[in-house]
Design a protein around this motif. Sequence first.
Motif, mmCIF file in Angstrom:
data_model
loop_
_atom_site.group_PDB
_atom_site.id
_atom_site.type_symbol
_atom_site.label_atom_id
_atom_site.label_comp_id
_atom_site.label_asym_id
_atom_site.label_seq_id
_atom_site.Cartn_x
_atom_site.Cartn_y
_atom_site.Cartn_z
ATOM 1 N N SER A 97 -3.738 -4.811 -2.128
ATOM 2 C CA SER A 97 -2.837 -4.295 -1.087
ATOM 3 C C SER A 97 -3.178 -4.980 0.216
ATOM 4 O O SER A 97 -4.324 -4.956 0.654
ATOM 5 N N TYR A 98 -2.171 -5.567 0.835
ATOM 6 C CA TYR A 98 -2.385 -6.306 2.086
ATOM 7 C C TYR A 98 -2.101 -5.433 3.302
ATOM 8 O O TYR A 98 -2.207 -5.889 4.436
ATOM 9 N N ALA A 99 -1.701 -4.192 3.052
ATOM 10 C CA ALA A 99 -1.457 -3.233 4.134
ATOM 11 C C ALA A 99 -1.641 -1.839 3.544
ATOM 12 O O ALA A 99 -1.696 -1.681 2.320
ATOM 13 N N ASN A 100 -1.794 -0.857 4.435
ATOM 14 C CA ASN A 100 -1.862 0.516 3.958
ATOM 15 C C ASN A 100 -0.737 1.319 4.612
ATOM 16 O O ASN A 100 -0.963 2.164 5.468
ATOM 17 N N LEU A 101 0.478 0.977 4.208
ATOM 18 C CA LEU A 101 1.639 1.604 4.846
ATOM 19 C C LEU A 101 1.716 3.094 4.548
ATOM 20 O O LEU A 101 2.255 3.853 5.345
ATOM 21 N N ALA A 102 1.146 3.521 3.421
ATOM 22 C CA ALA A 102 1.230 4.946 3.068
ATOM 23 C C ALA A 102 0.640 5.788 4.186
ATOM 24 O O ALA A 102 1.243 6.776 4.612
ATOM 25 N N SER A 103 -0.525 5.382 4.705
ATOM 26 C CA SER A 103 -1.136 6.218 5.742
ATOM 27 C C SER A 103 -0.335 6.130 7.036
ATOM 28 O O SER A 103 -0.184 7.127 7.744
ATOM 29 N N GLN A 104 0.237 4.956 7.334
ATOM 30 C CA GLN A 104 1.069 4.843 8.549
ATOM 31 C C GLN A 104 2.331 5.689 8.438
ATOM 32 O O GLN A 104 2.757 6.302 9.406
ATOM 33 N N GLY A 116 0.820 -1.220 0.000
ATOM 34 C CA GLY A 116 0.000 0.000 0.000
ATOM 35 C C GLY A 116 0.848 1.261 0.000
ATOM 36 O O GLY A 116 0.496 2.248 0.643
ATOM 37 N N ILE A 117 1.967 1.221 -0.724
ATOM 38 C CA ILE A 117 2.755 2.461 -0.897
ATOM 39 C C ILE A 117 2.887 2.795 -2.381
ATOM 40 O O ILE A 117 3.905 3.299 -2.839
ATOM 41 N N THR A 118 1.819 2.480 -3.130
ATOM 42 C CA THR A 118 1.787 2.825 -4.553
ATOM 43 C C THR A 118 1.617 4.341 -4.658
ATOM 44 O O THR A 118 0.766 4.911 -3.979
#
Length: 281
Positions: A233-240, A221-223
Amino acid sequence: MKKITILDLKAKKARGERITMLTAYSYPFAHFIDESEIDAVLVGDSLGMVELGYESTLPVTMEEMLHHTQAVKRAVRRAFLIGDMPFMSYQTSTEEAVKNACLFMKAGCDAVKLEGGTEVVDKIEAIVKAGVPVLGHIGLTPQRIAQLGGYKVQGKDIKTAQKLLQDAQELERAGVFGIVIECVPYQLTKLITQRCSVITIGIGSGPYCDGQVLVINDLLGITIGHKPKFVKSYANLASQIKEAISQFQKEVKEGSFPDLGHAYSLSDELWQEIKRITDSK
Ligand code: KIV
């Protein structure tokens, strides 16, 4: 930890066990992928778009690919490591193709990948003859984006479907150990998998392949920019990531970071001594 070889990948296909592959471009992500026991790591030329900010994969150079491959290699102990041959590293001549494929092997790869069907058979034959395992790549081949007219699903009519099947069969004859099939309708992908004896690895081509590959940035999730329909996306690292940066910004501004728990100290005795000396000067 046992290193995965080409024989392990072939054995997995023979047992009907699905193969997992992810892209990696850096030491930390390669480390986490390898620790997660993913079968294969691809240093994709998607590097150009997802890490270097290019608009396409076309500007990516051998130097950039080797630089990132070496970083990934330092982390990968177990997974089968594949280097992606960038645009112009195999198109110009067979000699260049073999030389560049060998440079990936010298950087620690177990195989190389290159894009194209019947048009690149001569290059694949020469690279295989040099002892380098080759993974083919058909369907949506981003290095041919100008010719394809955009990032579109491939094989959607009789002529292009027949061409894809022929491409897969010719790649097999040329000696590839596997083929990445990108953005091809799942029925056609299934047929190619049934008709070919080599490993098929799908991306955006449905479930009927021997394995699946995703770009690690998409999975986490860092697209940045457009995210294709097939991506999960198995995670939403962008928001973290954004949250963590804002928190740092806030704490520095208000003076709550760093607190003394994140600082080094001197013993009271030493500090008194330093003060005594500096005060007397
Ligand atoms: O460059 C890349 O990451 C790839 C995969 C999408 C297969 O070619």
